[in-house]
Write an enzyme that holds these catalytic residues in place. Structure first.
Site, PDB file in Angstrom:
ATOM      1  N   HIS A 199      10.167  22.111  50.067  1.00 59.92           N
ATOM      2  CA  HIS A 199       9.945  23.401  49.554  1.00 59.92           C
ATOM      3  C   HIS A 199      11.901  23.554  49.390  1.00 59.92           C
ATOM      4  O   HIS A 199      12.356  24.435  50.168  1.00 59.92           O
ATOM      5  CB  HIS A 199       9.401  24.486  50.344  1.00 59.92           C
ATOM      6  CG  HIS A 199       9.239  25.798  49.655  1.00 59.92           C
ATOM      7  ND1 HIS A 199       9.208  26.856  50.485  1.00 59.92           N
ATOM      8  CD2 HIS A 199       9.239  25.994  48.385  1.00 59.92           C
ATOM      9  CE1 HIS A 199       9.323  27.997  49.494  1.00 59.92           C
ATOM     10  NE2 HIS A 199       9.108  27.495  48.506  1.00 59.92           N
ATOM     11  N   LYS A 216      19.080  30.529  47.599  1.00 55.26           N
ATOM     12  CA  LYS A 216      18.612  29.084  47.322  1.00 55.26           C
ATOM     13  C   LYS A 216      18.837  28.818  45.659  1.00 55.26           C
ATOM     14  O   LYS A 216      19.112  27.922  45.188  1.00 55.26           O
ATOM     15  CB  LYS A 216      17.191  28.803  47.414  1.00 55.26           C
ATOM     16  CG  LYS A 216      16.506  27.466  47.264  1.00 55.26           C
ATOM     17  CD  LYS A 216      15.401  27.207  48.071  1.00 55.26           C
ATOM     18  CE  LYS A 216      14.295  28.034  47.760  1.00 55.26           C
ATOM     19  NZ  LYS A 216      13.644  27.920  46.512  1.00 55.26           N
TER      20      LYS A 216
END
Length: 554
Positions: free
Chosen positions: A233, A255
């Site tokens: 992920h 992110k």
């Protein structure tokens, strides 16, 4: 045809008869009411015709997912049978359900689908590396759900459609609800994965992320157990020299922001696999949060919100068509999905070499962690399992001070196997190294949160400094500098970094009262250790040795 001031060519659905599995599809679903492989323009038109959405000023389709504006983790189940009984890590995340319950709900869903005037069917696939490709057929109740599938999964060439055969099938019909007394669910919404039947059923919720994360969860089981591929992920990008970087991080850690770098090509923003030969995207699109989105902060994402994109649960300005990304009236989890080709700077075939740099991003609102530090292999596995960030005071009711949040492997809700299984795979791959440069894979812990004190006292680390530290790590600017070890966390902190003040690299030096820092650092270390107790029995010695040292003066 004109939409919202611009023109687009309207394509009709593909007139290719799909290859359907007679036993599982034709004998149960009525073929007559299906619209197969509709193009985005048609799906947009159908959504508007059915009064299920409207066009925004940018041309993106805007819809409301209804009662559920996010995933419902407590209503996600895995069928417990001979295949999964001894392999799935059962607990609060992976909750078991009987095959009988799945069969009853699946049959109810088929009967409902057959009663509809239209069912939308789309064939696609996951995993950009053909060695690990997973063919997926998705049946949906609403046209905009099919648009989401078009955006998020990898798209088939026209010549592939006639011979396509699904490995997995997904049925997403929000109007189909469970009866907990009959079906063994918690309430009337559900998302159930059946690994033996290779099917996922989603009912009672129209939140599209349930479709995407259902297949991700399936890959998190399939790839480690049968292909020796680490599912991740994370986001990933590639530099001009062909070097790959991975970015792990929970919501709010940066992110998406840090992986969308104009100087590097994007592989993908959320789900990837790491095989012996490559890092590859699972998906064919991006599913980005839009809360507080602006052209200045996120120019690539902002520009991607155009015709073909799907905006979920946003508000509007007074004109009723211009998105207001600050509006949280419906939810804070406002989202947009778009095909990855809406981003200009993308990696060809959505694949890259094995990574040279891995970044674990954390927004540490306690101000205890260094802005950047280098991890050993054992520490990498430990922090991977921990998956730490902190929620900021005021973001949720009842949170009056920073609250530590841990999500194993930065994606606990999607892990059918024990987190230590994934961590040991990560350790093995770090040990094997990469094929370029010195062959070493560097793992970095990057704090995008607070410095000089915690939330309310210190200040948020400037994005420009974080970008400079990541750039230095990637370009080798931290290879030859001197490091010092953090006494509590054992992390190697660089004493200098290009374009970053030396004074901020050791967090203790940034606090006005160093004794106060020692207290907070040990408090956070204690939280790490307490959280890790649940994994201690299955973690190896190298992982356990990487734990913070509680009670040590920082």
């Amino acid at each position: 045809m004109k939409y919202g001031g611009f023109t687009t060519k309207l394509h009709h659905f593909v007139f290719i008869k799909p290859k359907l599995d007679k036993e599982t599809f034709m004998e149960k679903l009525d073929n007559k009411n299906q619209k197969y492989q509709l193009q985005p323009a048609v799906l947009v038109e159908e959504t508007i015709r059915l009064d299920q959405g409207k066009l925004s000023s940018s041309g993106a389709l805007v819809i409301n997912t209804g009662k559920f504006t996010g995933r419902s983790p407590k209503d996600r189940f895995i069928v417990k049978d001979s295949l999964t009984a001894d392999t799935v890590d059962w607990g609060d995340i992976n909750m078991p359900i009987e095959s009988k319950s799945f069969d009853l709900l699946h049959e109810k869903m088929i009967k409902y689908a057959n009663s509809l005037d239209t069912v939308y069917v789309r064939d696609a696939y996951a995993c950009a590396n053909p060695n690990y490709r997973l063919n997926v057929r998705v049946h949906t109740e609403f046209p905009w759900q099919s648009l989401f599938v078009y955006n998020m999964f990898l798209r088939l060439a026209k010549k592939e459609l006639a011979t396509f055969s699904p490995d997995w099938e997904v049925y997403a019909f929000p109007s189909v609800k469970a009866d907990p007394a009959i079906h063994g669910t918690r309430q009337d919404n559900f998302s159930i994965i059946n690994f033996t039947e290779k099917k996922i059923i989603v009912g009672g919720s129209a939140y599209t992320g349930e479709i995407k994360k259902g297949i991700f969860s399936a890959l998190n089981f399939i790839l480690p157990t049968t292909k020796n591929v680490l599912p991740m992920h994370c986001s990933a990008n590639v530099g001009s020299e062909g070097d790959t970087s991975l970015f792990f991080g929970l919501s709010g850690t940066g992110k998406t922001t840090l992986s969308n770098d104009p100087e590097r090509r994007l592989i993908g923003d959320d789900e990837h696999g790491w095989s012996k030969e490559s890092v590859f995207n699972f998906e064919g699109g991006c599913y980005a949060k839009t809360i507080d989105l602006s052209q200045t902060k996120e120019p690539q994402i902002f520009a991607a919100i155009k015709f073909g994109a799907l905006l979920e649960n946003i508000g509007f300005e007074d004109d009723g068509c211009t998105p207001n990304y600050e509006d949280t009236t419906i939810t804070q989890n406002t989202r947009v999905s778009y095909p990855i080709y809406h981003i200009d700077n993308i990696m060809y075939k959505s694949r890259g070499d094995v990574p040279e740099n891995i970044f674990f991003l954390t927004c540490d609102a306690f101000g205890a962690l260094p802005p950047i530090s280098k991890l050993t292999k054992g520490q990498a596995m430990y922090h991977f399992i921990s998956g730490y960030t902190a929620k900021i005071a005021g973001t949720e009711v009842g949170i009056v001070e920073p609250k530590a949040t841990f999500s194993a492997c930065f994606g606990a809700p999607f892990l059918p196997l024990a987190p230590t299984r994934y961590a040991e795979m990560l350790g093995d791959k770090i040990e094997k190294g990469c094929r370029s440069g010195d062959g070493k894979i560097n793992v970095w812990l990057v704090n995008t949160g607070w410095s000089g004190g915690g939330f309310g006292e210190g200040s948020r680390i400037a994005l420009s400094y974080t970008r400079a530290m990541i750039k230095a790590a990637i370009n080798g600017g931290l290879n030859e500098v001197e490091y010092i070890k953090h006494p509590v966390f054992g992390l190697e902190m660089p004493k200098t970094c290009p374009d970053v003040p030396n004074a901020m690299l050791n967090p203790r030096d940034t606090w006005r009262n160093e004794a106060d820092y020692d207290v907070v650092a040990n408090k956070l270390a204690n939280l790490f250790v307490s959280n890790f107790e649940q994994y201690a029995a299955s973690a190896n010695d190298e992982i356990m040795a990487a734990a913070p040292k509680v009670g040590v003066k920082a």
